[in-house]
Design a protein around this motif. Sequence first.
Motif, mmCIF file in Angstrom:
data_model
loop_
_atom_site.group_PDB
_atom_site.id
_atom_site.type_symbol
_atom_site.label_atom_id
_atom_site.label_comp_id
_atom_site.label_asym_id
_atom_site.label_seq_id
_atom_site.Cartn_x
_atom_site.Cartn_y
_atom_site.Cartn_z
ATOM 1 N N GLU A 12 0.903 -1.007 -0.136
ATOM 2 C CA GLU A 12 0.138 -0.013 -0.185
ATOM 3 C C GLU A 12 0.948 1.333 -0.013
ATOM 4 O O GLU A 12 0.646 2.090 -0.827
ATOM 5 N N VAL A 13 1.955 1.390 0.922
ATOM 6 C CA VAL A 13 2.906 2.498 0.668
ATOM 7 C C VAL A 13 3.460 2.623 -0.486
ATOM 8 O O VAL A 13 3.697 3.634 -1.185
ATOM 9 N N ALA A 14 3.911 1.601 -1.113
ATOM 10 C CA ALA A 14 4.612 1.901 -2.491
ATOM 11 C C ALA A 14 3.765 2.065 -3.475
ATOM 12 O O ALA A 14 4.127 2.880 -4.232
ATOM 13 N N ASP A 15 2.370 1.580 -3.363
ATOM 14 C CA ASP A 15 1.427 1.828 -4.479
ATOM 15 C C ASP A 15 0.930 3.393 -4.424
ATOM 16 O O ASP A 15 0.731 4.172 -5.337
ATOM 17 N N ARG A 16 0.861 3.964 -3.215
ATOM 18 C CA ARG A 16 0.342 5.343 -2.778
ATOM 19 C C ARG A 16 1.144 6.346 -2.533
ATOM 20 O O ARG A 16 0.885 7.585 -2.665
ATOM 21 N N GLY A 17 2.546 5.887 -2.283
ATOM 22 C CA GLY A 17 3.637 6.943 -2.261
ATOM 23 C C GLY A 17 3.599 7.730 -0.984
ATOM 24 O O GLY A 17 4.230 8.637 -0.996
ATOM 25 N N SER A 18 2.841 7.212 -0.063
ATOM 26 C CA SER A 18 3.073 7.970 1.321
ATOM 27 C C SER A 18 2.332 7.309 2.376
ATOM 28 O O SER A 18 1.596 6.355 2.354
ATOM 29 N N PHE A 19 2.974 7.554 3.513
ATOM 30 C CA PHE A 19 2.507 6.840 4.797
ATOM 31 C C PHE A 19 0.771 7.014 5.167
ATOM 32 O O PHE A 19 0.090 6.264 5.422
ATOM 33 N N SER A 20 0.596 8.605 4.771
ATOM 34 C CA SER A 20 -0.639 9.063 4.987
ATOM 35 C C SER A 20 -1.931 8.245 4.394
ATOM 36 O O SER A 20 -2.866 7.920 4.703
ATOM 37 N N ALA A 21 -1.560 8.257 2.945
ATOM 38 C CA ALA A 21 -2.417 7.818 1.989
ATOM 39 C C ALA A 21 -2.649 6.089 2.507
ATOM 40 O O ALA A 21 -3.941 5.610 2.184
ATOM 41 N N ALA A 22 -1.434 5.509 2.396
ATOM 42 C CA ALA A 22 -1.654 4.090 3.035
ATOM 43 C C ALA A 22 -2.528 3.838 4.238
ATOM 44 O O ALA A 22 -3.182 2.908 4.062
ATOM 45 N N GLY A 23 -1.966 4.693 5.058
ATOM 46 C CA GLY A 23 -3.047 4.572 6.386
ATOM 47 C C GLY A 23 -4.470 4.706 6.125
ATOM 48 O O GLY A 23 -5.435 4.035 6.623
ATOM 49 N N ASP A 24 -4.852 5.819 5.204
ATOM 50 C CA ASP A 24 -5.974 5.977 4.819
ATOM 51 C C ASP A 24 -6.999 4.835 4.219
ATOM 52 O O ASP A 24 -7.906 4.271 4.579
#
Length: 70
Positions: A12-24
């Motif tokens: 998820e972090v790799a796909d979304r490019g941020s910890f925040s977006a992956a967290g969401d």
Amino acid sequence: MLDHWTLRVLVEVADRGSFSAAGDALSMTQPAVSRQIGGLERRLGVPLFRRVPRGLQLTQAGATAVELKI
């Protein structure tokens, strides 16, 4: 071997490019995602992401980890 959840966080972090977006996407807080990735990097002994001003970039080791799903 890593557990399924840690691998899911990594992808998820790799796909979304941020910890925040992956967290969401994962219903987690940004600090919880950051701790998961930090722990994974410590276990593997290599950085998986390069922190840049507008998010994250996979390192070569990170790209390999995502590709192989460790």
